[in-house]
Design an enzyme around this catalytic site. Structure first.
Site, short mmCIF file in Angstrom:
data_model
loop_
_atom_site.label_atom_id
_atom_site.label_comp_id
_atom_site.label_asym_id
_atom_site.label_seq_id
_atom_site.Cartn_x
_atom_site.Cartn_y
_atom_site.Cartn_z
N ILE A 172 -0.63 8.91 8.79
CA ILE A 172 -1.23 7.94 9.70
C ILE A 172 -0.75 6.53 9.37
O ILE A 172 -0.30 6.26 8.26
CB ILE A 172 -2.77 7.99 9.66
CG1 ILE A 172 -3.30 7.62 8.26
CG2 ILE A 172 -3.26 9.36 10.09
CD1 ILE A 172 -4.81 7.52 8.18
N GLY B 103 -4.51 1.30 8.25
CA GLY B 103 -5.47 0.53 9.03
C GLY B 103 -5.14 -0.95 9.01
O GLY B 103 -5.29 -1.65 10.02
N HIS C 149 0.09 7.81 4.04
CA HIS C 149 0.85 7.17 5.11
C HIS C 149 2.33 7.53 5.09
O HIS C 149 3.09 7.03 5.92
CB HIS C 149 0.69 5.66 5.01
CG HIS C 149 -0.72 5.21 4.94
ND1 HIS C 149 -1.59 5.31 6.01
CD2 HIS C 149 -1.46 4.68 3.92
CE1 HIS C 149 -2.78 4.86 5.66
NE2 HIS C 149 -2.73 4.47 4.39
N ASP D 82 0.84 -1.19 0.00
CA ASP D 82 0.00 0.00 0.00
C ASP D 82 0.88 1.25 0.00
O ASP D 82 1.35 1.70 1.05
CB ASP D 82 -0.93 -0.01 1.21
CG ASP D 82 -1.92 1.16 1.19
OD1 ASP D 82 -1.78 2.05 0.32
OD2 ASP D 82 -2.83 1.16 2.04
#
Length: 283
Positions: free
Chosen positions: A207, A210, A192, A187
């Site tokens: 961040i 997830g 991110h 990803d």
């Protein structure tokens, strides 16, 4: 272009080939924090080619991009967050394989001003035998794409965790560069990694993925209830409720009832719940 309903329900992808080996298996384990202590011999098999094991939730990264064609969904990806994730395992997840992956849309739900929720399914199969390895189902919360005229109700109900005090609680530290390591498993969303992109999306800094937090919760179950044996994990599911920032501590509360482990996760430093309605089925 806005979401077209019910046309979106016909979106699917043709089988696509993917493969991985021990390098990818070890990199994924490092990406969710395993191996931080090189003297921990129970974690070593996940990051060392001698007796290598695969963390089951690696299933979420080995065929990155294999879902239904993104161009046909009609959503603003800058405003997208991961809603839910489940993986059902049809066999022990392999440390190396050649597979095919195909995806389809399961449903799309209109939440008006709040946005849209889209459910997808991706099936991973052995490229030679055609045998199913894992089935991934998940939801995407598209914050800017409500009002397309689809149904507002009918989505799957979340798993309810027990109301009693947790049976066990474990903590896992994340590194400040955890997202930069994890993103190498597939990803590459700049949300991110790039501070400018994170701020455009409404976050003060990049961040954690997830699905990295998802992997950490699987790590908790492996450690506390599966004796670090990946074959015991038959399914693993969560609902994401808030992001983790790299460098924070993830606290996982667990409850065991028969072959079901329920769990939730929170950030120690901020007291924010980041994963709700977690459920692992053991076997």
């Amino acid at each position: 272009m806005p979401i077209q309903y019910p046309e979106i329900l016909s979106l699917k992808s043709d089988p696509q080939p993917y493969k991985w080996g021990d390098r990818e298996t070890m990199l994924y384990a490092l990406g969710i924090g395993l191996g931080a202590d090189p003297m921990n011999e129970t974690e070593l098999p996940f990051v060392y080619e001698s007796g290598l094991k695969a963390v089951p939730t690696m299933a979420t990264v080995v065929a990155w991009g294999a879902g239904p064609p993104a161009a046909g969904m009609g959503i603003n990806y800058l405003m997208v967050v991961h809603g839910e994730q489940k993986v059902e395992f049809h066999k022990t997840f392999p440390t190396e394989a050649e597979i095919t992956a195909e995806g389809r849309i399961l449903g799309a739900y209109d939440k008006g001003e709040k946005g849209a929720v889209i459910y997808t399914e991706t099936v991973l199969k052995d490229a030679r035998s055609g045998e199913k390895i894992a089935t991934l189902t998940g939801s995407t919360f598209a914050r800017g794409d409500g009002g397309f005229g689809g149904p507002s109700e009918g989505a799957p109900e979340p798993h309810e965790v027990p109301t009693r005090a947790p049976d066990k609680t474990v903590e896992f530290s994340t590194r400040p560069d955890q997202a930069l390591i994890y993103r190498l498993s597939g990803d590459r969303n700049p949300l991110h990694s790039d501070p400018k992109i994170a701020k455009m999306a409404g976050f003060p800094r990049p961040i954690l993925h997830g699905l990295c937090t998802y992997g950490v919760t699987c790590r908790a179950v492996l450690q506390e209830y599966a004796d670090f044996d990946p074959a015991k994990i038959k399914s693993h599911q969560v609902r994401f409720s808030s992001p983790v920032f790299p460098g924070e501590t993830i606290v996982v509360d667990l409850w065991k009832d028969g072959d079901v482990v329920s769990f939730e996760a929170r950030v120690k430093e901020r007291g924010v719940t980041v994963v709700k309605n977690g459920k692992t089925r053991l076997g």
